[in-house]
Design a protein around this motif. Structure first.
Motif, PDB file in Angstrom:
ATOM      1  N   LYS A   2       0.841  -1.212   0.000  1.00 26.18           N
ATOM      2  CA  LYS A   2       0.000   0.000   0.000  1.00 26.18           C
ATOM      3  C   LYS A   2       0.870   1.254   0.000  1.00 26.18           C
ATOM      4  CE  LYS A   2      -3.894  -2.126   2.471  1.00 26.18           C
ATOM      5  NZ  LYS A   2      -4.667  -2.155   3.741  1.00 26.18           N
ATOM      6  N   ARG A   3       1.931   1.229   0.813  1.00 27.73           N
ATOM      7  CA  ARG A   3       2.813   2.389   0.882  1.00 27.73           C
ATOM      8  C   ARG A   3       3.504   2.608  -0.461  1.00 27.73           C
ATOM      9  NH1 ARG A   3       3.197   7.161   1.885  1.00 27.73           N
ATOM     10  NH2 ARG A   3       5.072   7.991   2.899  1.00 27.73           N
ATOM     11  N   ALA A   4       3.892   1.559  -1.117  1.00 27.94           N
ATOM     12  CA  ALA A   4       4.517   1.692  -2.427  1.00 27.94           C
ATOM     13  C   ALA A   4       3.553   2.338  -3.420  1.00 27.94           C
ATOM     14  CB  ALA A   4       4.964   0.322  -2.938  1.00 27.94           C
ATOM     15  N   LYS A   5       2.297   1.934  -3.369  1.00 29.08           N
ATOM     16  CA  LYS A   5       1.309   2.530  -4.276  1.00 29.08           C
ATOM     17  C   LYS A   5       1.128   4.011  -3.986  1.00 29.08           C
ATOM     18  CE  LYS A   5      -3.306   1.957  -6.197  1.00 29.08           C
ATOM     19  NZ  LYS A   5      -4.569   1.187  -6.213  1.00 29.08           N
ATOM     20  N   GLU A   6       1.093   4.371  -2.695  1.00 30.30           N
ATOM     21  CA  GLU A   6       0.963   5.787  -2.327  1.00 30.30           C
ATOM     22  C   GLU A   6       2.134   6.615  -2.854  1.00 30.30           C
ATOM     23  OE1 GLU A   6      -1.307   4.833   1.936  1.00 30.30           O
ATOM     24  OE2 GLU A   6       0.770   5.556   1.902  1.00 30.30           O
ATOM     25  N   LEU A   7       3.310   6.007  -2.893  1.00 21.31           N
ATOM     26  CA  LEU A   7       4.508   6.702  -3.377  1.00 21.31           C
ATOM     27  C   LEU A   7       4.645   6.643  -4.896  1.00 21.31           C
ATOM     28  CD1 LEU A   7       7.048   5.492  -0.659  1.00 21.31           C
ATOM     29  CD2 LEU A   7       6.043   7.777  -0.868  1.00 21.31           C
ATOM     30  N   GLY A   8       3.730   5.946  -5.547  1.00 20.48           N
ATOM     31  CA  GLY A   8       3.763   5.858  -7.000  1.00 20.48           C
ATOM     32  C   GLY A   8       4.826   4.924  -7.541  1.00 20.48           C
ATOM     33  N   ILE A   9       5.208   3.905  -6.744  1.00 17.34           N
ATOM     34  CA  ILE A   9       6.252   2.959  -7.147  1.00 17.34           C
ATOM     35  C   ILE A   9       5.616   1.621  -7.503  1.00 17.34           C
ATOM     36  CG2 ILE A   9       8.345   1.743  -6.436  1.00 17.34           C
ATOM     37  CD1 ILE A   9       8.823   4.016  -4.428  1.00 17.34           C
ATOM     38  N   ARG A  10       5.945   1.087  -8.637  1.00 18.45           N
ATOM     39  CA  ARG A  10       5.387  -0.163  -9.116  1.00 18.45           C
ATOM     40  C   ARG A  10       6.075  -1.348  -8.439  1.00 18.45           C
ATOM     41  NH1 ARG A  10       2.054  -4.146 -10.815  1.00 18.45           N
ATOM     42  NH2 ARG A  10       2.929  -5.425 -12.483  1.00 18.45           N
ATOM     43  N   VAL A  11       5.319  -2.192  -7.735  1.00 21.59           N
ATOM     44  CA  VAL A  11       5.825  -3.447  -7.189  1.00 21.59           C
ATOM     45  C   VAL A  11       5.274  -4.568  -8.062  1.00 21.59           C
ATOM     46  CG1 VAL A  11       5.948  -4.987  -5.198  1.00 21.59           C
ATOM     47  CG2 VAL A  11       5.912  -2.502  -4.852  1.00 21.59           C
TER      48      VAL A  11
END
Length: 391
Positions: free
Chosen positions: A174-183
């Motif tokens: 979720k935090r990665a999505k908030e930061l706009g980073i693709r996992v």
């Protein structure tokens, strides 16, 4: 006739190869490491056959040698990198950046930039601190989140140092999505020399729960699962059928959707059996009624694994007399430099050769030149011509 040490088993290296190692030792001196690139090829192809739907990324850590990289690159293999030096090695070998991933969970920003300058765009993370390092590069990178699966039976339990528990995975996604980073997916490593394929199956099943949870939470569908390394190698002389070993792993992966790509990071399995070590007796003495042989390599050299828990190798001699208990010790002026204090060998003379098989992993790469004893020379036997060349 050849005599062997403790665990008296037939020498797996054939007589022709042994004769070649002896000739190379006469030419180049000892200590010597003889790398058979044909065996590297065979090991890679065996594992590829055992895991047919898994892209094998050779982990350079056990043996970061350019001849190994060239051999695997010619087979269409891929690579698992963890340091700037490993990035530079594959770049020097002409490996396409599309064939590599960077799997060290903890990196300096300069490490990320170095890998990106080469063209590597897939990285691993396991903390929010690490995630923030990628914010400036979020339009260039895709990440894998590493999960932790402790394995007390492994030779090295890598989950002690890296990875997050399953409960912490979705918050980080979720935090990665908030930061706009693709996992793009998840990774794990069940530990070195894992003898129980069920450890992989458990990790695969737990990762599937995270994949499904990410979709349910509206985080999007991931498309990559990295099942790590740890595939076992036999050091005892009893062969391991890798195809049979991987059967439960194949079954566990078969239930996943076709949209998911599978990756593995074999290291030891690819190179361990591909290298033979040759050392010679420098001198000898009687201590407490036992013969001590002082060899020209030791635990500060190719046998460094004896200090930190690597599996015990077996030792062989060309002599054929009755074996007696003895101690094999290294050349340095340090009392911990003892290779084996419980060995069975025939009577050896100064200058006699002692051979050790399965020396491809964590030997040459972890050797030092402590006390100014030089590291073993590494000779590569080229796959096509089998011509000895200095590595």
């Amino acid at each position: 006739m050849m005599s062997v040490s403790t665990l008296a088993q037939p020498f797996a290296t054939n007589n022709e190869h042994l004769s070649l190692c002896t000739a190379l030792a006469k030419q180049h001196g000892t200590p010597l490491l003889v790398l058979d690139l044909n065996q590297v090829r065979e090991n890679y192809l065996q594992l590829a056959n055992a895991l047919p739907n898994v892209a094998l990324h050779y982990a350079l850590k056990p043996l970061p040698h350019i001849d190994v990289v060239h051999t695997l690159n010619e087979l269409g293999g891929s690579f698992d990198l963890a340091t700037n030096g490993e990035v530079d090695l594959v770049a020097q070998a002409g490996v396409a950046p599309s064939q590599v991933i960077h799997t060290h969970p903890i990196k300096r920003v300069s490490d990320i930039e170095h890998a990106l300058s080469y063209g590597c765009t897939t990285f691993v993370f396991d903390s929010e601190n690490e995630l923030h390092k990628f914010v400036p590069y979020r339009d260039q990178v895709e990440l894998l989140l590493r999960l932790s699966f402790p394995n007390k039976d492994a030779a090295a339990d890598l989950s002690k140092k890296f990875g997050v528990i399953r409960a912490d995975a979705l918050p980080l996604l979720k935090r990665a999505k908030e930061l706009g980073i693709r996992v793009r997916g998840l990774s794990f490593h069940v530990g070195s020399q894992t003898m129980d394929a069920g450890k992989y199956v458990h990790a695969i099943e737990q990762c599937k729960i995270v994949f499904e949870g990410a979709v349910a939470e509206g985080l999007g569908a991931m498309n990559t699962l990295d099942i790590g390394g740890g595939f076992p190698v036999s050091y005892s002389g009893q062969p391991i059928d890798i195809f049979e070993f991987c059967a439960p792993i194949r079954d566990a992966l078969s239930s996943w959707p076709d949209t998911v790509q599978f990756i593995a990071e074999p290291g030891r399995f690819i190179v361990a059996s591909a290298m033979t070590h040759v050392m010679s007796v420098m001198g000898q003495s009687k201590r407490g009624g036992t013969t001590w042989y002082y060899m020209d390599d030791g635990v500060y050299g190719a046998f460094s694994g004896r200090v930190y828990g690597e599996p015990d190798q077996r030792f062989y001699s060309l002599a054929h007399e009755d074996v007696q208990p003895c101690v094999l010790t290294g050349p340095t002026c340090d009392s911990i430099d003892v290779i084996s204090d419980n060995c069975l060998m025939p009577a050896l003379a100064d200058g006699d050769l002692v051979f050790t098989e399965n020396m491809g992993a964590y030997t040459w790469t972890t050797s030092t030149e402590f006390n100014f004893f030089a590291k073993a020379t590494l000779i590569s036997l080229q796959p096509s011509l089998m011509v000895a060349q200095v590595g």
